[in-house]
Design a protein around this motif. Sequence first.
Motif, mmCIF file in Angstrom:
data_model
loop_
_atom_site.group_PDB
_atom_site.id
_atom_site.type_symbol
_atom_site.label_atom_id
_atom_site.label_comp_id
_atom_site.label_asym_id
_atom_site.label_seq_id
_atom_site.Cartn_x
_atom_site.Cartn_y
_atom_site.Cartn_z
ATOM 1 N N PRO A 22 0.815 -1.221 0.000
ATOM 2 C CA PRO A 22 0.000 0.000 0.000
ATOM 3 C C PRO A 22 0.851 1.276 0.000
ATOM 4 C CG PRO A 22 -0.811 -1.523 1.653
ATOM 5 C CD PRO A 22 0.482 -2.074 1.151
ATOM 6 N N THR A 23 1.987 1.237 0.684
ATOM 7 C CA THR A 23 2.837 2.421 0.738
ATOM 8 C C THR A 23 3.493 2.671 -0.608
ATOM 9 O OG1 THR A 23 3.253 1.948 3.058
ATOM 10 C CG2 THR A 23 4.693 3.522 2.020
ATOM 11 N N LEU A 24 3.746 1.612 -1.349
ATOM 12 C CA LEU A 24 4.346 1.742 -2.674
ATOM 13 C C LEU A 24 3.453 2.568 -3.607
ATOM 14 C CD1 LEU A 24 6.957 0.725 -3.914
ATOM 15 C CD2 LEU A 24 5.730 -1.252 -4.766
ATOM 16 N N ALA A 25 2.156 2.536 -3.391
ATOM 17 C CA ALA A 25 1.228 3.307 -4.220
ATOM 18 C C ALA A 25 1.271 4.799 -3.900
ATOM 19 C CB ALA A 25 -0.193 2.780 -4.029
ATOM 20 N N VAL A 26 1.776 5.169 -2.728
ATOM 21 C CA VAL A 26 1.812 6.580 -2.332
ATOM 22 C C VAL A 26 2.834 7.361 -3.156
ATOM 23 C CG1 VAL A 26 2.349 8.146 -0.409
ATOM 24 C CG2 VAL A 26 1.023 6.085 0.000
ATOM 25 N N GLY A 27 3.965 6.737 -3.498
ATOM 26 C CA GLY A 27 5.044 7.425 -4.199
ATOM 27 C C GLY A 27 4.649 8.067 -5.509
ATOM 28 N N PRO A 28 4.135 7.308 -6.462
ATOM 29 C CA PRO A 28 3.761 7.925 -7.733
ATOM 30 C C PRO A 28 2.681 8.998 -7.583
ATOM 31 C CG PRO A 28 3.854 5.545 -7.960
ATOM 32 C CD PRO A 28 4.020 5.850 -6.508
ATOM 33 N N LYS A 41 11.047 20.910 -9.036
ATOM 34 C CA LYS A 41 11.689 20.836 -7.727
ATOM 35 C C LYS A 41 10.786 20.132 -6.712
ATOM 36 C CE LYS A 41 13.621 24.523 -6.081
ATOM 37 N NZ LYS A 41 14.002 25.925 -5.761
ATOM 38 N N ALA A 42 9.494 20.371 -6.803
ATOM 39 C CA ALA A 42 8.551 19.720 -5.881
ATOM 40 C C ALA A 42 8.461 18.226 -6.176
ATOM 41 C CB ALA A 42 7.168 20.374 -5.996
ATOM 42 N N ALA A 43 8.446 17.862 -7.461
ATOM 43 C CA ALA A 43 8.408 16.443 -7.828
ATOM 44 C C ALA A 43 9.671 15.732 -7.346
ATOM 45 C CB ALA A 43 8.252 16.295 -9.339
ATOM 46 N N LEU A 44 10.815 16.392 -7.475
ATOM 47 C CA LEU A 44 12.070 15.812 -6.994
ATOM 48 C C LEU A 44 12.049 15.661 -5.471
ATOM 49 C CD1 LEU A 44 14.903 14.800 -7.659
ATOM 50 C CD2 LEU A 44 15.696 17.156 -7.463
ATOM 51 N N GLY A 45 11.530 16.658 -4.783
ATOM 52 C CA GLY A 45 11.414 16.581 -3.325
ATOM 53 C C GLY A 45 10.498 15.455 -2.893
ATOM 54 N N ALA A 46 9.378 15.291 -3.600
ATOM 55 C CA ALA A 46 8.441 14.214 -3.272
ATOM 56 C C ALA A 46 9.067 12.851 -3.544
ATOM 57 C CB ALA A 46 7.152 14.375 -4.068
ATOM 58 N N ALA A 47 9.760 12.712 -4.660
ATOM 59 C CA ALA A 47 10.397 11.427 -4.989
ATOM 60 C C ALA A 47 11.478 11.077 -3.976
ATOM 61 C CB ALA A 47 10.988 11.482 -6.400
ATOM 62 N N LEU A 48 12.283 12.054 -3.597
ATOM 63 C CA LEU A 48 13.327 11.803 -2.607
ATOM 64 C C LEU A 48 12.715 11.494 -1.235
ATOM 65 C CD1 LEU A 48 16.365 11.704 -2.085
ATOM 66 C CD2 LEU A 48 16.256 14.139 -1.511
ATOM 67 N N GLY A 49 11.684 12.229 -0.862
ATOM 68 C CA GLY A 49 11.007 11.964 0.413
ATOM 69 C C GLY A 49 10.404 10.568 0.451
ATOM 70 N N PHE A 50 9.808 10.151 -0.640
ATOM 71 C CA PHE A 50 9.237 8.801 -0.724
ATOM 72 C C PHE A 50 10.319 7.742 -0.594
ATOM 73 C CE2 PHE A 50 8.320 5.161 -3.507
ATOM 74 C CZ PHE A 50 7.295 4.595 -2.769
ATOM 75 N N ALA A 51 11.406 7.907 -1.345
ATOM 76 C CA ALA A 51 12.484 6.906 -1.321
ATOM 77 C C ALA A 51 13.111 6.799 0.068
ATOM 78 C CB ALA A 51 13.548 7.265 -2.355
ATOM 79 N N ILE A 52 13.354 7.931 0.697
ATOM 80 C CA ILE A 52 13.965 7.910 2.031
ATOM 81 C C ILE A 52 13.013 7.294 3.042
ATOM 82 C CG2 ILE A 52 14.672 9.397 3.951
ATOM 83 C CD1 ILE A 52 16.019 11.192 1.843
ATOM 84 N N PHE A 109 8.834 17.531 0.049
ATOM 85 C CA PHE A 109 9.588 16.471 0.713
ATOM 86 C C PHE A 109 8.936 16.107 2.043
ATOM 87 C CE2 PHE A 109 12.869 15.218 3.770
ATOM 88 C CZ PHE A 109 13.500 14.187 3.102
ATOM 89 N N GLY A 110 8.656 17.099 2.856
ATOM 90 C CA GLY A 110 8.074 16.859 4.177
ATOM 91 C C GLY A 110 6.688 16.258 4.125
ATOM 92 N N ILE A 111 5.845 16.769 3.244
ATOM 93 C CA ILE A 111 4.479 16.244 3.135
ATOM 94 C C ILE A 111 4.495 14.801 2.646
ATOM 95 C CG2 ILE A 111 2.315 16.475 1.842
ATOM 96 C CD1 ILE A 111 2.693 19.521 2.067
ATOM 97 N N THR A 112 5.383 14.496 1.717
ATOM 98 C CA THR A 112 5.484 13.123 1.217
ATOM 99 C C THR A 112 5.980 12.175 2.299
ATOM 100 O OG1 THR A 112 5.901 13.942 -1.009
ATOM 101 C CG2 THR A 112 6.487 11.656 -0.560
ATOM 102 N N VAL A 113 6.979 12.592 3.057
ATOM 103 C CA VAL A 113 7.476 11.754 4.156
ATOM 104 C C VAL A 113 6.362 11.520 5.159
ATOM 105 C CG1 VAL A 113 9.056 11.689 6.125
ATOM 106 C CG2 VAL A 113 9.906 12.359 3.887
ATOM 107 N N LEU A 114 5.604 12.550 5.472
ATOM 108 C CA LEU A 114 4.489 12.408 6.413
ATOM 109 C C LEU A 114 3.418 11.460 5.871
ATOM 110 C CD1 LEU A 114 3.205 13.297 9.072
ATOM 111 C CD2 LEU A 114 2.160 15.187 7.824
ATOM 112 N N ALA A 115 3.077 11.594 4.594
ATOM 113 C CA ALA A 115 2.068 10.710 3.996
ATOM 114 C C ALA A 115 2.540 9.257 3.991
ATOM 115 C CB ALA A 115 1.750 11.168 2.568
ATOM 116 N N VAL A 116 3.793 9.042 3.635
ATOM 117 C CA VAL A 116 4.347 7.688 3.632
ATOM 118 C C VAL A 116 4.347 7.115 5.053
ATOM 119 C CG1 VAL A 116 6.472 6.345 3.284
ATOM 120 C CG2 VAL A 116 5.702 7.945 1.539
#
Length: 150
Positions: A22-28, A41-52, A109-116
């Motif tokens: 289920p978490t794998l679906a959050v990244g894309p 820049k936001a897409a890069l931040g989200a991708a990096l936040g998801f990966a980390i 980055f922060g919002i993506t990390v929080l969502a993940v």
Amino acid sequence: MSATPHTDRDPFAVMLRGAFLPTLAVGPVAVVVAAEMGGGKAALGAALGFAIAITFFALGLFVMRKLGGASDPFRFLASALAVFMGQMIFLLVVIIALQSATWLDGTAFGITVLAVAVVWQVFQVVAFVRSRRLAFDAPQETGQDGGSAR
């Protein structure tokens, strides 16, 4: 014929499977939403936040499995708290290292990390609850006279 519970299942593998997919679906989704809202820049931040974040949580479960102690509650709690503290220190180091990065959007980055983190934790708890772990010791077989059967 007796019904035996599934006590041979590894709770860490169950939680990893239950939370990873289920978490794998959050990244894309996060990358697409960030790209629409804030650009590259936001897409890069989200991708990096998801990966980390997904690496962060998956490695935590792997470390917990290696430390063992699932049968001893006190050892398990101590190792879980140690792993959690290590994860928090790691995340703090990453945030400090990326604090002045101009090549990514810190908000995305922060919002993506929080969502993940939220999705991972919810599905990890659901997977653990559904894993049917015994909460007590299985009764031993006894003979007709009440003594143990040998």
